[in-house]
Design a protein around this motif. Sequence first.
Motif, PDB file in Angstrom:
ATOM      1  N   LEU A  35       0.766  -0.874  -0.265  1.00 18.43           N
ATOM      2  CA  LEU A  35       0.193   0.200   0.160  1.00 18.43           C
ATOM      3  C   LEU A  35       0.941   1.397  -0.025  1.00 18.43           C
ATOM      4  CD1 LEU A  35      -2.397  -1.055   2.251  1.00 18.43           C
ATOM      5  CD2 LEU A  35      -2.732  -1.209   0.030  1.00 18.43           C
ATOM      6  N   THR A  36       0.218   1.855  -1.051  1.00 20.54           N
ATOM      7  CA  THR A  36       1.551   3.622  -0.779  1.00 20.54           C
ATOM      8  C   THR A  36       0.364   4.787  -0.254  1.00 20.54           C
ATOM      9  OG1 THR A  36       0.765   3.705  -3.327  1.00 20.54           O
ATOM     10  CG2 THR A  36       3.222   3.056  -3.067  1.00 20.54           C
ATOM     11  N   LYS A  42      -3.844   4.060   6.330  1.00 25.95           N
ATOM     12  CA  LYS A  42      -4.499   4.100   7.907  1.00 25.95           C
ATOM     13  C   LYS A  42      -5.751   3.139   8.434  1.00 25.95           C
ATOM     14  CE  LYS A  42      -5.716   8.188  10.719  1.00 25.95           C
ATOM     15  NZ  LYS A  42      -5.128   9.537  11.002  1.00 25.95           N
ATOM     16  N   LEU A  43      -6.420   3.873   6.939  1.00 30.48           N
ATOM     17  CA  LEU A  43      -7.840   2.435   7.049  1.00 30.48           C
ATOM     18  C   LEU A  43      -7.531   1.257   6.681  1.00 30.48           C
ATOM     19  CD1 LEU A  43     -10.192   5.497   4.596  1.00 30.48           C
ATOM     20  CD2 LEU A  43     -10.687   5.002   6.781  1.00 30.48           C
ATOM     21  N   SER A  61     -16.131  -2.060   6.713  1.00 31.76           N
ATOM     22  CA  SER A  61     -16.033  -0.222   6.328  1.00 31.76           C
ATOM     23  C   SER A  61     -14.792   0.156   6.544  1.00 31.76           C
ATOM     24  CB  SER A  61     -17.026   0.330   7.385  1.00 31.76           C
ATOM     25  OG  SER A  61     -17.076   1.243   7.711  1.00 31.76           O
ATOM     26  N   ALA A  62     -14.308  -0.282   7.397  1.00 29.09           N
ATOM     27  CA  ALA A  62     -12.799   1.053   6.575  1.00 29.09           C
ATOM     28  C   ALA A  62     -11.706   0.123   6.066  1.00 29.09           C
ATOM     29  CB  ALA A  62     -11.553   0.024   8.428  1.00 29.09           C
ATOM     30  N   GLU A  68     -10.857   2.711  -1.940  1.00 26.84           N
ATOM     31  CA  GLU A  68     -11.881   4.077  -1.908  1.00 26.84           C
ATOM     32  C   GLU A  68     -10.041   4.963  -2.371  1.00 26.84           C
ATOM     33  OE1 GLU A  68     -14.899   6.179  -0.209  1.00 26.84           O
ATOM     34  OE2 GLU A  68     -16.568   5.309  -0.161  1.00 26.84           O
ATOM     35  N   PHE A  69      -9.484   5.139  -2.182  1.00 32.47           N
ATOM     36  CA  PHE A  69      -8.091   5.790  -1.388  1.00 32.47           C
ATOM     37  C   PHE A  69      -6.813   4.605  -2.706  1.00 32.47           C
ATOM     38  CE2 PHE A  69      -9.815   7.884   2.078  1.00 32.47           C
ATOM     39  CZ  PHE A  69      -9.732   8.903   1.811  1.00 32.47           C
ATOM     40  N   GLU A  70      -7.316   3.340  -2.482  1.00 26.65           N
ATOM     41  CA  GLU A  70      -5.627   2.901  -2.682  1.00 26.65           C
ATOM     42  C   GLU A  70      -6.581   1.794  -3.331  1.00 26.65           C
ATOM     43  OE1 GLU A  70      -1.212   1.384  -3.288  1.00 26.65           O
ATOM     44  OE2 GLU A  70      -2.591   3.099  -1.208  1.00 26.65           O
ATOM     45  N   ASN A  71      -7.047   1.183  -4.936  1.00 29.41           N
ATOM     46  CA  ASN A  71      -7.462   0.207  -5.500  1.00 29.41           C
ATOM     47  C   ASN A  71      -6.267  -0.817  -5.181  1.00 29.41           C
ATOM     48  OD1 ASN A  71      -9.110  -1.985  -6.396  1.00 29.41           O
ATOM     49  ND2 ASN A  71      -9.253  -1.085  -8.340  1.00 29.41           N
TER      50      ASN A  71
END
Length: 196
Positions: A35-36, A42-43, A61-62, A68-71
């Motif tokens: 993850l970048t 954080k999520l 949910s997290a 949504e921020f990183e696929n």
Amino acid sequence: MRLILLTFCFVIISCKEEKNKPKQHFPYEHIRQELTDKNAIKLYDKGIEFGQNGELHKAKSAYEKALEFENSPIILNQLGTIESTLNNHKKSIEFYQKGRDLDSLYFPIYISEARSYGILNEFNKAENLLLKLKELSESEYWNSYADLYLSVIYFNSKESCEKVIEHLEKAKSLKSDIDLKKQYLDFEKTVKNNCG
């Protein structure tokens, strides 16, 4: 002389203990995916924390927000695991397949997806995934992990004991793995009791 003898005995005992000590594999050394995005990280970490506390819906949910921020196949694998834990195996497989589409070399997702197919008694699909993993991976760890699950799949699908034992034997490096040792030994015991 006495000190030398005691030191020698200590060295021999230490060497014996070292041989029996579980081995720490580092499976993520063989995976390039990470993850970048800091928000996704954080999520994702929050999702892990919720999951460890048994708060599966909060974890889900997290992970959905992290996505949504990183696929990422890492997040999709976790979403699939949550769905599998909630007995939504077909939904879990959808997440795993999306993850493999993003990165066919993210090996944990093959194990996760094969596990879901195994639970659904779709043994051919599980077998094909695990064989594909072995084809793609040059890692002893991931190939052993695939062989362990192939052995489980063959056992559950009532294949010959020879086939079950053959793949279990190929996975024997996991006998000394800190994380998978218990799983390996428990299954080995089951095989001995049933294929003895």
